[in-house]
Design a protein around this motif. Structure first.
Motif: not given
Length: 282
Positions: A13-24
């Motif tokens: 969950l944390i890895a997916l969240a951090c992956l979405l940060v720059p795209f967001g």
């Protein structure tokens, strides 16, 4: 559920969240920055005082004046100097803002309205303002500059269709990607067997996402400038790119700073709460 499964789910969950940060962050920048006329004009306003942009404007406008008035090559240096002097006035800054607003409004209106065909904008009001100021400053041949209601094409129809589809996707992503990233991070921390470690991992992942975003902006700059035709004034293009991405660069380094600060704070708290190690008995 065992602690190992808790940690595995938390890490995912944390890895997916951090992956979405720059795209967001990127989607939010496009939707709330580039697609907003007021913010776009504000971002472009300082370029009116940029030396590279002033030189590019002086070259372009000066050549146009010489061409339209049949002044001839000998007059070009004088006209260029006169226009270069004009770019340092308040009237030029007003005309610069008006021109950017007119072009951005035209493109955005076409995207929002959903009409087909290329986007055209009438810059005659801006040209009239420039001509009036040049004449007031006694610029040679200023009174002979033609001011006609000539519409200028700023975006082809094919590009407009792609821009419309892309913007609709970005506008949805600009809201849901940050929200999803936050929910995933909270869920990852909540299910972790050791929440302090989960917070540290989330913070470090956020910092890594910010660094990735900064790298993307840097690489995007190099690729964008490399694809420009030879006729484009490169220093001016660099200044425009830097002005438009200034907010994105700030956000990227803010993510890095906040992520590292939270990770360091969590580590210091953990160290402070650790019980002292008893000295071995003799």
């Amino acid at each position: 559920m065992s602690s190992r499964l808790h940690n595995a789910l938390s890490a995912a969950l944390i890895a997916l969240a951090c992956l979405l940060v720059p795209f967001g962050a990127l989607a939010a920048w496009v939707s709330y920055g580039l697609a907003d006329t007021g913010r776009y004009v504000t971002a472009m306003a300082p370029l009116a005082a940029d030396p590279a942009v002033r030189d590019a404007v002086a070259d372009t406008v000066g050549d146009g004046i010489v061409r339209e008035t049949d002044a001839g090559a000998p007059m070009r240096p004088f006209v260029h100097d006169a226009v270069r002097s004009f770019t340092g006035t308040d009237a030029f800054r007003t005309a610069w803002a008006s021109g950017n607003r007119a072009v951005h409004d035209a493109v955005l209106r076409a995207v929002r309205d959903g009409r087909g065909g290329e986007v055209r904008v009438d810059l005659a009001p801006v040209a009239a303002e420039v001509k009036q100021q040049l004449a007031a400053d006694n610029v040679p041949l200023a009174d002979r500059i033609p001011v006609e209601h000539t519409e200028v094409a700023v975006l082809p129809a094919g590009e407009l269709d792609r821009l419309r589809r892309g913007l609709s996707v970005v506008e949805v992503a600009a809201f849901w990607l940050p929200v999803t990233a936050a929910l995933l991070a909270v869920a990852g921390i909540a299910v972790a067997a050791c929440r302090r470690r989960a917070v540290t991992a989330t913070a470090l992942g956020t910092a890594l996402g910010g660094a990735f975003l900064a790298l993307a902006v840097f690489l995007g700059r190099r690729l964008t400038l490399a694809d420009l035709p030879e006729t484009v004034h490169r220093p001016a293009a660099e200044a425009v790119y830097d002005a438009l991405t200034a907010t994105l660069r700030t956000v990227s380094w803010l993510l890095v700073a906040v992520g590292l600060a939270v990770a360091l704070t969590t580590w210091l708290i953990t160290r402070h709460r650790q019980p002292p190690v008893a000295a071995p008995r003799p």
